[in-house]
Scaffold this motif. Structure first.
Motif, PDB file in Angstrom:
ATOM      1  N   PRO A  96       0.810  -1.232   0.000  1.00 22.36           N
ATOM      2  CA  PRO A  96       0.000   0.000   0.000  1.00 22.36           C
ATOM      3  C   PRO A  96       0.834   1.270   0.000  1.00 22.36           C
ATOM      4  O   PRO A  96       0.418   2.289  -0.560  1.00 22.36           O
ATOM      5  CB  PRO A  96      -0.839  -0.124   1.280  1.00 22.36           C
ATOM      6  N   ILE A  97       2.028   1.228   0.614  1.00 22.21           N
ATOM      7  CA  ILE A  97       2.902   2.407   0.617  1.00 22.21           C
ATOM      8  C   ILE A  97       3.303   2.765  -0.810  1.00 22.21           C
ATOM      9  O   ILE A  97       3.180   3.912  -1.251  1.00 22.21           O
ATOM     10  CB  ILE A  97       4.148   2.164   1.497  1.00 22.21           C
ATOM     11  N   ILE A  98       3.779   1.759  -1.558  1.00 23.87           N
ATOM     12  CA  ILE A  98       4.223   2.003  -2.933  1.00 23.87           C
ATOM     13  C   ILE A  98       3.043   2.356  -3.835  1.00 23.87           C
ATOM     14  O   ILE A  98       3.131   3.271  -4.664  1.00 23.87           O
ATOM     15  CB  ILE A  98       4.985   0.774  -3.482  1.00 23.87           C
ATOM     16  N   PHE A 117       8.664   7.649 -12.733  1.00 17.59           N
ATOM     17  CA  PHE A 117       8.255   7.053 -11.460  1.00 17.59           C
ATOM     18  C   PHE A 117       7.196   5.979 -11.659  1.00 17.59           C
ATOM     19  O   PHE A 117       7.119   5.034 -10.877  1.00 17.59           O
ATOM     20  CB  PHE A 117       7.763   8.133 -10.499  1.00 17.59           C
ATOM     21  N   GLY A 118       6.377   6.122 -12.690  1.00 19.19           N
ATOM     22  CA  GLY A 118       5.375   5.096 -12.985  1.00 19.19           C
ATOM     23  C   GLY A 118       6.025   3.750 -13.244  1.00 19.19           C
ATOM     24  O   GLY A 118       5.639   2.725 -12.660  1.00 19.19           O
ATOM     25  N   PHE A 119       7.037   3.738 -14.103  1.00 24.24           N
ATOM     26  CA  PHE A 119       7.744   2.483 -14.404  1.00 24.24           C
ATOM     27  C   PHE A 119       8.529   1.993 -13.193  1.00 24.24           C
ATOM     28  O   PHE A 119       8.538   0.794 -12.891  1.00 24.24           O
ATOM     29  CB  PHE A 119       8.685   2.674 -15.602  1.00 24.24           C
ATOM     30  N   ARG A 120       9.186   2.916 -12.496  1.00 26.62           N
ATOM     31  CA  ARG A 120      10.028   2.526 -11.362  1.00 26.62           C
ATOM     32  C   ARG A 120       9.198   1.916 -10.233  1.00 26.62           C
ATOM     33  O   ARG A 120       9.530   0.840  -9.710  1.00 26.62           O
ATOM     34  CB  ARG A 120      10.780   3.763 -10.864  1.00 26.62           C
ATOM     35  N   LEU A 121       8.118   2.594  -9.847  1.00 25.52           N
ATOM     36  CA  LEU A 121       7.302   2.101  -8.737  1.00 25.52           C
ATOM     37  C   LEU A 121       6.530   0.842  -9.106  1.00 25.52           C
ATOM     38  O   LEU A 121       6.342  -0.044  -8.261  1.00 25.52           O
ATOM     39  CB  LEU A 121       6.353   3.201  -8.267  1.00 25.52           C
ATOM     40  N   THR A 122       6.124   0.744 -10.363  1.00 21.34           N
ATOM     41  CA  THR A 122       5.471  -0.493 -10.821  1.00 21.34           C
ATOM     42  C   THR A 122       6.450  -1.656 -10.754  1.00 21.34           C
ATOM     43  O   THR A 122       6.076  -2.774 -10.374  1.00 21.34           O
ATOM     44  CB  THR A 122       4.929  -0.319 -12.247  1.00 21.34           C
TER      45      THR A 122
END
Length: 200
Positions: A96-98, A117-122
């Protein structure tokens, strides 16, 4: 020559260390002023409608207790990843944090940052998925135990007994208000009695 099993083990260990390092750094950055805020005097004097969503959000996120709660949550989850007994809990905490960071970034960031950040966090979420998949032999029995818990310990309730729920719901809703009044009466007695007098 590294065998397939060894490579998988090393990959899992690397994922744990990577996520721990990333989120410890994120958390400590928030604790020591490295994240959030950082608006110039000119930006602070600018009407809110003329600021970007990113600047507005960064200003709001810089307030307590939100900032310290996020920081401590990230550090706690990251540290749990480093210990064998708590790594699954840490991984589950990070989901949930990510996910929250991902949705916020997709909402407030400029396009280039959204993409990065979309690609990194995914990818981080996928890494957690790999961790959970790797430990599925241990997780599945625990999940079966949790999901088989009966909702009520005392199942022999008559229909009339269940009607008490409609009495208990408003009581439970009002309980925090009563505690708030007691707190206010104890901490601001004069204001409390003035408020009571004004009712009559």
């Amino acid at each position: 020559m590294i065998k397939k099993g060894q490579l998988i083990d090393l990959t899992i260990l690397s994922i744990r260390f990577l996520l721990a390092i990333i989120f410890i750094s994120y958390g400590t950055g928030k604790l020591f002023g490295g994240q959030f805020g950082n608006l110039t005097e000119m930006e602070l004097a600018t009407p809110i409608k003329d600021l970007s969503l990113f600047k507005v959000a960064w200003y709001l996120f810089d307030h307590q207790p939100f900032k310290i709660f996020i920081a401590v949550s990230q550090i706690a989850a990251a540290l749990m990843l480093l210990y064998n007994r708590t790594m699954v809990i840490g991984a589950l905490m990070l989901i949930p944090i990510i996910a929250n960071i991902l949705i916020i970034d997709l909402t407030i960031m400029p396009y280039g940052f959204k993409l990065a950040f979309g690609f990194r966090l995914t990818a981080y979420l996928c890494y957690i998925g790999l961790l959970l998949l790797y430990y599925k032999k241990d997780i599945v029995p625990a999940w079966r135990t949790i999901s088989s818990i009966k909702p009520l310990q005392y199942a022999n309730h008559g229909t009339v007994t269940y009607l008490l729920v409609f009495v208990l719901i408003p009581i439970l809703e009002l309980a925090p208000a009563v505690l708030k009044m007691m707190y206010f009466a104890a901490t601001h007695p004069q204001s409390f009695w003035n408020a009571i007098k004004s009712l009559f």
